[in-house]
Scaffold this motif. Structure first.
Motif, PDB file in Angstrom:
ATOM      1  N   THR A   1       0.909  -1.015   0.124  1.00 12.26           N
ATOM      2  CA  THR A   1      -0.128  -0.033  -0.110  1.00 12.26           C
ATOM      3  C   THR A   1       0.599   1.307  -0.076  1.00 12.26           C
ATOM      4  O   THR A   1       2.014   1.145   0.029  1.00 12.26           O
ATOM      5  CB  THR A   1      -0.980   0.154   1.274  1.00 12.26           C
ATOM      6  OG1 THR A   1      -0.140   0.092   2.352  1.00 12.26           O
ATOM      7  CG2 THR A   1      -1.809  -1.160   1.361  1.00 12.26           C
ATOM      8  N   PHE A   2       0.330   2.357  -0.162  1.00  6.31           N
ATOM      9  CA  PHE A   2       1.024   3.753  -0.142  1.00  6.31           C
ATOM     10  C   PHE A   2       1.950   3.795   1.073  1.00  6.31           C
ATOM     11  O   PHE A   2       2.890   4.375   1.175  1.00  6.31           O
ATOM     12  CB  PHE A   2      -0.021   4.803  -0.107  1.00  6.31           C
ATOM     13  CG  PHE A   2       0.624   6.001  -0.110  1.00  6.31           C
ATOM     14  CD1 PHE A   2       1.318   6.979  -1.157  1.00  6.31           C
ATOM     15  CD2 PHE A   2       0.745   6.887   1.318  1.00  6.31           C
ATOM     16  CE1 PHE A   2       1.496   7.979  -1.315  1.00  6.31           C
ATOM     17  CE2 PHE A   2       1.346   8.197   1.244  1.00  6.31           C
ATOM     18  CZ  PHE A   2       1.627   8.825   0.006  1.00  6.31           C
ATOM     19  N   ALA A   3       1.317   3.190   2.251  1.00  2.00           N
ATOM     20  CA  ALA A   3       2.010   3.272   3.567  1.00  2.00           C
ATOM     21  C   ALA A   3       3.084   2.227   3.727  1.00  2.00           C
ATOM     22  O   ALA A   3       3.948   2.152   4.576  1.00  2.00           O
ATOM     23  CB  ALA A   3       1.099   3.176   4.708  1.00  2.00           C
ATOM     24  N   GLY A   4       3.342   1.522   2.631  1.00  2.00           N
ATOM     25  CA  GLY A   4       4.388   0.243   2.789  1.00  2.00           C
ATOM     26  C   GLY A   4       3.892  -1.031   3.363  1.00  2.00           C
ATOM     27  O   GLY A   4       4.602  -1.812   3.595  1.00  2.00           O
ATOM     28  N   VAL A   5       2.571  -1.133   3.650  1.00  2.00           N
ATOM     29  CA  VAL A   5       2.164  -2.396   4.179  1.00  2.00           C
ATOM     30  C   VAL A   5       2.011  -3.426   2.886  1.00  2.00           C
ATOM     31  O   VAL A   5       1.194  -3.325   2.093  1.00  2.00           O
ATOM     32  CB  VAL A   5       0.940  -2.227   5.038  1.00  2.00           C
ATOM     33  CG1 VAL A   5       0.288  -3.651   5.636  1.00  2.00           C
ATOM     34  CG2 VAL A   5       1.055  -1.294   6.057  1.00  2.00           C
ATOM     35  N   PRO A   6       2.506  -4.590   3.119  1.00  2.00           N
ATOM     36  CA  PRO A   6       2.340  -5.751   2.029  1.00  2.00           C
ATOM     37  C   PRO A   6       0.873  -6.396   1.730  1.00  2.00           C
ATOM     38  O   PRO A   6       0.276  -6.440   2.918  1.00  2.00           O
ATOM     39  CB  PRO A   6       3.197  -6.955   2.390  1.00  2.00           C
ATOM     40  CG  PRO A   6       4.028  -6.352   3.559  1.00  2.00           C
ATOM     41  CD  PRO A   6       3.428  -5.260   4.136  1.00  2.00           C
ATOM     42  N   VAL A   7       0.546  -6.293   0.680  1.00  2.00           N
ATOM     43  CA  VAL A   7      -0.869  -6.911   0.172  1.00  2.00           C
ATOM     44  C   VAL A   7      -0.637  -8.238  -0.402  1.00  2.00           C
ATOM     45  O   VAL A   7       0.069  -8.060  -1.713  1.00  2.00           O
ATOM     46  CB  VAL A   7      -1.533  -5.915  -0.671  1.00  2.00           C
ATOM     47  CG1 VAL A   7      -3.086  -6.195  -1.083  1.00  2.00           C
ATOM     48  CG2 VAL A   7      -1.586  -4.509   0.091  1.00  2.00           C
ATOM     49  N   ARG A   8      -1.403  -9.141   0.063  1.00  2.00           N
ATOM     50  CA  ARG A   8      -1.327 -10.631  -0.389  1.00  2.00           C
ATOM     51  C   ARG A   8      -2.679 -10.689  -1.617  1.00  2.00           C
ATOM     52  O   ARG A   8      -3.706 -10.729  -0.907  1.00  2.00           O
ATOM     53  CB  ARG A   8      -1.414 -11.645   0.530  1.00  2.00           C
ATOM     54  CG  ARG A   8      -0.828 -13.046  -0.105  1.00  2.00           C
ATOM     55  CD  ARG A   8      -0.654 -14.030   0.977  1.00  2.00           C
ATOM     56  NE  ARG A   8       0.656 -13.532   1.701  1.00  2.00           N
ATOM     57  CZ  ARG A   8       1.217 -14.224   2.974  1.00  2.00           C
ATOM     58  NH1 ARG A   8       0.249 -15.054   3.409  1.00  2.00           N
ATOM     59  NH2 ARG A   8       2.195 -13.606   3.523  1.00  2.00           N
ATOM     60  N   PRO A   9      -2.560 -10.922  -2.692  1.00  2.00           N
ATOM     61  CA  PRO A   9      -3.823 -11.224  -3.511  1.00  2.00           C
ATOM     62  C   PRO A   9      -4.341 -12.464  -3.115  1.00  2.00           C
ATOM     63  O   PRO A   9      -3.739 -13.349  -2.757  1.00  2.00           O
ATOM     64  CB  PRO A   9      -3.063 -11.160  -4.995  1.00  2.00           C
ATOM     65  CG  PRO A   9      -1.844 -10.594  -4.853  1.00  2.00           C
ATOM     66  CD  PRO A   9      -1.256 -10.950  -3.594  1.00  2.00           C
TER      67      PRO A   9
ATOM     68  N   ALA B   1       3.078 -24.048  -8.401  1.00  2.00           N
ATOM     69  CA  ALA B   1       3.395 -23.115  -9.356  1.00  2.00           C
ATOM     70  C   ALA B   1       3.653 -21.823  -8.896  1.00  2.00           C
ATOM     71  O   ALA B   1       4.350 -21.010  -9.957  1.00  2.00           O
ATOM     72  CB  ALA B   1       1.563 -22.859  -9.972  1.00  2.00           C
ATOM     73  N   VAL B   2       3.702 -21.543  -7.785  1.00  2.00           N
ATOM     74  CA  VAL B   2       4.150 -20.133  -7.043  1.00  2.00           C
ATOM     75  C   VAL B   2       5.700 -20.542  -6.884  1.00  2.00           C
ATOM     76  O   VAL B   2       6.140 -21.465  -6.026  1.00  2.00           O
ATOM     77  CB  VAL B   2       3.520 -19.839  -5.789  1.00  2.00           C
ATOM     78  CG1 VAL B   2       4.162 -18.644  -5.481  1.00  2.00           C
ATOM     79  CG2 VAL B   2       2.073 -19.388  -6.471  1.00  2.00           C
ATOM     80  N   PRO B   3       6.727 -19.505  -7.070  1.00  2.00           N
ATOM     81  CA  PRO B   3       8.135 -19.565  -6.628  1.00  2.00           C
ATOM     82  C   PRO B   3       7.951 -19.792  -5.012  1.00  2.00           C
ATOM     83  O   PRO B   3       7.533 -19.383  -4.285  1.00  2.00           O
ATOM     84  CB  PRO B   3       8.768 -18.721  -6.941  1.00  2.00           C
ATOM     85  CG  PRO B   3       7.794 -18.138  -8.293  1.00  2.00           C
ATOM     86  CD  PRO B   3       6.437 -18.262  -7.737  1.00  2.00           C
ATOM     87  N   ALA B   4       9.046 -20.826  -4.719  1.00  2.00           N
ATOM     88  CA  ALA B   4       9.489 -21.262  -3.582  1.00  2.00           C
ATOM     89  C   ALA B   4       9.707 -20.090  -2.317  1.00  2.00           C
ATOM     90  O   ALA B   4       9.109 -20.230  -1.308  1.00  2.00           O
ATOM     91  CB  ALA B   4      10.623 -22.285  -3.348  1.00  2.00           C
TER      92      ALA B   4
ATOM     93  N   ALA C   1       1.776 -13.984  -8.955  1.00  4.00           N
ATOM     94  CA  ALA C   1       2.998 -13.926  -8.159  1.00  4.00           C
ATOM     95  C   ALA C   1       4.141 -13.385  -9.175  1.00  4.00           C
ATOM     96  O   ALA C   1       4.937 -12.627  -8.570  1.00  4.00           O
ATOM     97  CB  ALA C   1       3.433 -15.535  -7.669  1.00  4.00           C
ATOM     98  N   GLY C   2       4.230 -13.312 -10.202  1.00  5.68           N
ATOM     99  CA  GLY C   2       4.966 -12.768 -10.982  1.00  5.68           C
ATOM    100  C   GLY C   2       4.822 -11.322 -11.346  1.00  5.68           C
ATOM    101  O   GLY C   2       5.857 -10.790 -11.615  1.00  5.68           O
ATOM    102  N   MET C   3       3.915 -10.706 -10.748  1.00  5.61           N
ATOM    103  CA  MET C   3       3.701  -9.549 -10.836  1.00  5.61           C
ATOM    104  C   MET C   3       4.228  -8.719  -9.523  1.00  5.61           C
ATOM    105  O   MET C   3       4.193  -7.343  -9.665  1.00  5.61           O
ATOM    106  CB  MET C   3       2.087  -9.091 -11.009  1.00  5.61           C
ATOM    107  CG  MET C   3       1.634  -9.637 -12.290  1.00  5.61           C
ATOM    108  SD  MET C   3      -0.209  -9.518 -12.357  1.00  5.61           S
ATOM    109  CE  MET C   3      -0.542  -7.633 -12.214  1.00  5.61           C
ATOM    110  N   GLY C   4       4.709  -9.211  -8.559  1.00 11.79           N
ATOM    111  CA  GLY C   4       5.483  -8.582  -7.488  1.00 11.79           C
ATOM    112  C   GLY C   4       4.453  -8.460  -6.165  1.00 11.79           C
ATOM    113  O   GLY C   4       3.748  -7.680  -5.951  1.00 11.79           O
ATOM    114  N   CYS C   5       4.481  -9.644  -5.435  1.00  9.45           N
ATOM    115  CA  CYS C   5       3.754  -9.696  -4.130  1.00  9.45           C
ATOM    116  C   CYS C   5       4.799 -10.493  -3.126  1.00  9.45           C
ATOM    117  O   CYS C   5       5.464 -11.365  -3.655  1.00  9.45           O
ATOM    118  CB  CYS C   5       2.481  -9.902  -4.322  1.00  9.45           C
ATOM    119  SG  CYS C   5       2.131 -11.627  -5.143  1.00  9.45           S
ATOM    120  N   ASP C   6       4.251 -10.455  -1.963  1.00  8.09           N
ATOM    121  CA  ASP C   6       4.844 -11.553  -1.212  1.00  8.09           C
ATOM    122  C   ASP C   6       4.296 -13.020  -1.039  1.00  8.09           C
ATOM    123  O   ASP C   6       4.921 -13.875  -0.512  1.00  8.09           O
ATOM    124  CB  ASP C   6       4.921 -11.081   0.332  1.00  8.09           C
ATOM    125  CG  ASP C   6       3.586 -11.281   1.251  1.00  8.09           C
ATOM    126  OD1 ASP C   6       2.586 -11.290   0.504  1.00  8.09           O
ATOM    127  OD2 ASP C   6       3.627 -11.312   2.420  1.00  8.09           O
ATOM    128  N   GLY C   7       3.325 -13.083  -1.822  1.00 12.57           N
ATOM    129  CA  GLY C   7       2.476 -14.554  -1.840  1.00 12.57           C
ATOM    130  C   GLY C   7       1.360 -14.404  -2.403  1.00 12.57           C
ATOM    131  O   GLY C   7       0.733 -13.569  -2.815  1.00 12.57           O
TER     132      GLY C   7
END
Length: 329
Positions: A58-66, A128-131, A84-90
């Motif tokens: 988010t704008f405040a820097g908090v991770p968002v998991r789809p 399918a998701v990188p380890a 996952a390839g678009m840039g997220c922690d999981g």
């Protein structure tokens, strides 16, 4: 760990942005992205999780998991790999949605009737998701009853889920209180995967009780955070005090909220269709008045407005004089 819950039609990227600016939560999960029989284009993921253009934060820097919702293991796996390839922690998987339309099409909590399908979905997505990226899941205690709660959690664990959020109600319970936190403790006795307790956490005492009954320290906060945006900070202050540490000096009073209401309205004005803009503000104010008595006058005034132009005028007035937000029409 305090996690901001996904709530379809309420806790979308607009409210995620504002609530994480206020602070007190460590991570967010997006509202579900429905996956049926196709590989979704990136624009679909970006529409629901625009934070993917900001490193998955988010704008405040908090991770968002789809969060993905569907029933076909391979199709979910393909879409999980793409997002996952678009840039997220999981990637998170939805096995908890109680909506009839979702369940009728084989998604959400209806899958809790078949633990083998849960296993197949998680296994396919995990492969399918990188380890280095997490695959987590959210479940309820069951569909019509909670007799297979432990079996479902074991299936998610066997498939490779590295975190399981348990909403402590069945689909049949919907959102009616109470939440059966003690049943999460029963699940915890069977699985080794970290669990997160969710459901009916409206205040600090609820958080204390949920932890005591579930055996989980980590919590997911939904309507409680929408109603009281300072809830995360209040829980963190309690935790710090209980550990003998300095408590974070963050108390979110009503008079602190007008700037955040302005930010909320600015984002809504720029991203939501005009005919739905007023409704979004009314929706949040309706929640806020359950915690802040001062929000009642603001809600009663805004609820009569339908034109974005009139709401802009009200917002300008509250910006010039924050006390205006507590004055009735």
């Amino acid at each position: 760990m305090l996690i901001l819950a996904p709530m379809e039609g309420l806790l979308d990227f607009v409210l995620r942005d504002v609530l994480t600016r206020i602070g007190g939560v460590d991570r967010c999960v997006s509202e579900f992205i429905r996956v049926t029989n196709t590989l979704l284009p990136e624009r679909t993921f970006l529409r629901i999780v625009p934070e993917l253009t900001n490193g998955g934060r988010t704008f405040a820097g908090v991770p968002v998991r789809p969060q993905l919702l569907g029933s076909d293991p391979q199709c979910l796996a393909d879409n999980a790999a793409r997002v996952a390839g678009m840039g997220c922690d999981g990637v998170d998987l939805n096995f908890g949605c109680p909506a009839k339309q979702v369940n009728r099409h084989g998604g959400g909590s209806v899958l809790l009737q078949d633990p083998e399908v849960l296993y197949q979905i998680v296994r396919a997505v995990r492969a399918a998701v990188p380890a280095h990226q997490v695959v987590s899941a959210k479940m309820r205690l069951g569909f019509n009853d909670d007799s297979t709660a432990e079996e479902c959690a074991l299936a998610l664990e066997a498939g490779g889920a590295s975190e399981i959020v348990v909403h402590a109600r069945t689909k049949a319970d919907a959102y009616r209180p109470p939440a059966y936190w003690h049943r999460i403790a029963d699940i915890k006795a069977k699985v080794k995967t970290p669990l997160v307790a969710n459901g009916e956490i409206w205040n600090v005492q609820d958080a204390i009780n949920a932890r005591a009954e579930s055996g989980c320290f980590d919590l997911m906060l939904g309507r409680g955070m929408v109603t009281n945006p300072g809830l995360g900070w209040a829980i963190q202050a309690h935790d710090a005090s209980a550990s003998g540490l300095p408590a974070p000096a963050r108390v979110v009073r009503w008079q602190d909220l007008p700037p955040h209401l302005h930010t909320f309205w600015q984002i809504v004005s720029g991203h939501v269709s005009e005919r739905h803009q007023a409704g979004r503000l009314k929706q949040w104010l309706n929640f806020l008045r359950k915690h802040y008595p001062e929000a009642e006058a603001a809600y009663m005034h805004v609820r009569t407005l339908t034109s974005p132009k009139d709401i802009h005028a009200w917002m300008d007035a509250t910006r010039a004089n924050p006390e205006h937000a507590t004055q009735s029409a």
